[in-house]
Design a protein around this motif. Structure first.
Motif, PDB file in Angstrom:
ATOM      1  N   SER A  14      33.072  37.219  41.052  1.00  0.00           N
ATOM      2  CA  SER A  14      33.273  36.912  42.460  1.00  0.00           C
ATOM      3  C   SER A  14      33.855  35.514  42.646  1.00  0.00           C
ATOM      4  O   SER A  14      34.754  35.304  43.465  1.00  0.00           O
ATOM      5  N   ALA A  15      33.363  34.547  41.888  1.00  0.00           N
ATOM      6  CA  ALA A  15      33.873  33.172  41.991  1.00  0.00           C
ATOM      7  C   ALA A  15      35.350  33.112  41.627  1.00  0.00           C
ATOM      8  O   ALA A  15      36.139  32.433  42.300  1.00  0.00           O
ATOM      9  N   ILE A  16      35.742  33.834  40.595  1.00  0.00           N
ATOM     10  CA  ILE A  16      37.153  33.851  40.177  1.00  0.00           C
ATOM     11  C   ILE A  16      38.009  34.515  41.252  1.00  0.00           C
ATOM     12  O   ILE A  16      39.071  34.010  41.617  1.00  0.00           O
ATOM     13  N   GLU A  17      37.534  35.646  41.761  1.00  0.00           N
ATOM     14  CA  GLU A  17      38.293  36.383  42.777  1.00  0.00           C
ATOM     15  C   GLU A  17      38.461  35.580  44.059  1.00  0.00           C
ATOM     16  O   GLU A  17      39.486  35.676  44.725  1.00  0.00           O
ATOM     17  N   GLN A  18      37.464  34.783  44.417  1.00  0.00           N
ATOM     18  CA  GLN A  18      37.509  34.030  45.671  1.00  0.00           C
ATOM     19  C   GLN A  18      38.200  32.675  45.546  1.00  0.00           C
ATOM     20  O   GLN A  18      38.449  32.019  46.541  1.00  0.00           O
ATOM     21  N   ASP A  19      38.522  32.267  44.338  1.00  0.00           N
ATOM     22  CA  ASP A  19      39.158  30.965  44.119  1.00  0.00           C
ATOM     23  C   ASP A  19      40.672  31.143  44.075  1.00  0.00           C
ATOM     24  O   ASP A  19      41.214  31.685  43.112  1.00  0.00           O
ATOM     25  N   PRO A  20      41.386  30.671  45.091  1.00  0.00           N
ATOM     26  CA  PRO A  20      42.843  30.858  45.113  1.00  0.00           C
ATOM     27  C   PRO A  20      43.577  30.107  43.996  1.00  0.00           C
ATOM     28  O   PRO A  20      44.713  30.429  43.667  1.00  0.00           O
ATOM     29  N   SER A  21      42.906  29.158  43.369  1.00  0.00           N
ATOM     30  CA  SER A  21      43.561  28.403  42.300  1.00  0.00           C
ATOM     31  C   SER A  21      43.022  28.789  40.915  1.00  0.00           C
ATOM     32  O   SER A  21      43.216  28.052  39.952  1.00  0.00           O
ATOM     33  N   SER A  22      42.377  29.943  40.823  1.00  0.00           N
ATOM     34  CA  SER A  22      41.753  30.327  39.552  1.00  0.00           C
ATOM     35  C   SER A  22      42.776  30.454  38.421  1.00  0.00           C
ATOM     36  O   SER A  22      42.473  30.112  37.285  1.00  0.00           O
ATOM     37  N   GLN A  23      43.976  30.931  38.703  1.00  0.00           N
ATOM     38  CA  GLN A  23      44.993  31.070  37.654  1.00  0.00           C
ATOM     39  C   GLN A  23      45.430  29.713  37.107  1.00  0.00           C
ATOM     40  O   GLN A  23      45.734  29.577  35.923  1.00  0.00           O
ATOM     41  N   GLU A  24      45.433  28.699  37.965  1.00  0.00           N
ATOM     42  CA  GLU A  24      45.810  27.351  37.546  1.00  0.00           C
ATOM     43  C   GLU A  24      44.743  26.718  36.647  1.00  0.00           C
ATOM     44  O   GLU A  24      45.032  25.776  35.920  1.00  0.00           O
ATOM     45  N   LYS A  25      43.542  27.238  36.699  1.00  0.00           N
ATOM     46  CA  LYS A  25      42.431  26.676  35.940  1.00  0.00           C
ATOM     47  C   LYS A  25      42.274  27.306  34.561  1.00  0.00           C
ATOM     48  O   LYS A  25      41.410  26.895  33.799  1.00  0.00           O
ATOM     49  N   LEU A  26      43.084  28.301  34.257  1.00  0.00           N
ATOM     50  CA  LEU A  26      43.014  28.914  32.933  1.00  0.00           C
ATOM     51  C   LEU A  26      43.423  27.896  31.871  1.00  0.00           C
ATOM     52  O   LEU A  26      44.323  27.087  32.089  1.00  0.00           O
ATOM     53  N   ILE A  27      42.783  27.953  30.756  1.00  0.00           N
ATOM     54  CA  ILE A  27      43.135  27.071  29.646  1.00  0.00           C
ATOM     55  C   ILE A  27      44.490  27.514  29.120  1.00  0.00           C
ATOM     56  O   ILE A  27      44.659  28.675  28.744  1.00  0.00           O
ATOM     57  N   PRO A  28      45.485  26.626  29.097  1.00  0.00           N
ATOM     58  CA  PRO A  28      46.819  27.025  28.628  1.00  0.00           C
ATOM     59  C   PRO A  28      46.844  27.179  27.100  1.00  0.00           C
ATOM     60  O   PRO A  28      46.686  26.212  26.370  1.00  0.00           O
ATOM     61  N   VAL A  29      47.025  28.408  26.652  1.00  0.00           N
ATOM     62  CA  VAL A  29      47.014  28.665  25.214  1.00  0.00           C
ATOM     63  C   VAL A  29      48.333  29.244  24.713  1.00  0.00           C
ATOM     64  O   VAL A  29      48.457  29.565  23.534  1.00  0.00           O
ATOM     65  N   LYS A  30      49.302  29.338  25.597  1.00  0.00           N
ATOM     66  CA  LYS A  30      50.576  29.963  25.224  1.00  0.00           C
ATOM     67  C   LYS A  30      51.208  29.319  23.997  1.00  0.00           C
ATOM     68  O   LYS A  30      51.665  30.002  23.089  1.00  0.00           O
ATOM     69  N   ASN A  31      51.223  28.016  23.945  1.00  0.00           N
ATOM     70  CA  ASN A  31      51.898  27.308  22.860  1.00  0.00           C
ATOM     71  C   ASN A  31      50.946  26.695  21.836  1.00  0.00           C
ATOM     72  O   ASN A  31      51.360  25.868  21.033  1.00  0.00           O
TER      73      ASN A  31
END
Length: 117
Positions: A14-31
């Motif tokens: 629920s906290a993730i779904e309600q947080d509009p900036s949740s995607q920005e808070k993901l740990i960047p692991v692409k590189n």
């Protein structure tokens, strides 16, 4: 009245779904060049570790996920952590958690042997 044991999985979801900036808070692991090993229980009732591991794998296809059916958050006991006055649902069955604990130790040892010589 508090339902016992307490499960936090829906609270995190629920906290993730309600947080509009949740995607920005993901740990960047692409590189990330490090070898990533994720070991998760598919019946984790603390948080959705399997879904989060898959998100990391989407960003970094070299990451490895080992998931265990009928295993919870801590791979211990019957899926309920008793802490005196509070009981926390961690998920899994006794058999599933025991199997995950045993197999994950072998997985970790093999991963370290292969990747960190």
């Amino acid at each position: 009245m508090i339902k016992s044991p307490i499960s936090y999985k829906e609270t995190y979801k629920s906290a993730i779904e309600q947080d509009p900036s949740s995607q920005e808070k993901l740990i960047p692991v692409k590189n990330v060049k490090a070898n990533i090993l994720m070991i998760v229980g598919e019946d984790d009732l603390m948080w959705d570790s399997f879904a989060m591991a898959k998100k990391i794998k989407e960003q970094n296809p070299n990451a490895k996920i080992y998931s265990y059916k009928e295993a919870g958050h801590i791979f211990a006991g019957n899926g309920v952590l008793n802490l005196g006055r509070i009981r926390i649902a961690t998920g899994g069955t006794t058999e599933g958690n025991d199997k995950a604990k045993s197999e994950s130790r072998k997985t970790i040892a093999a991963f370290l042997k292969e990747n960190h010589k």
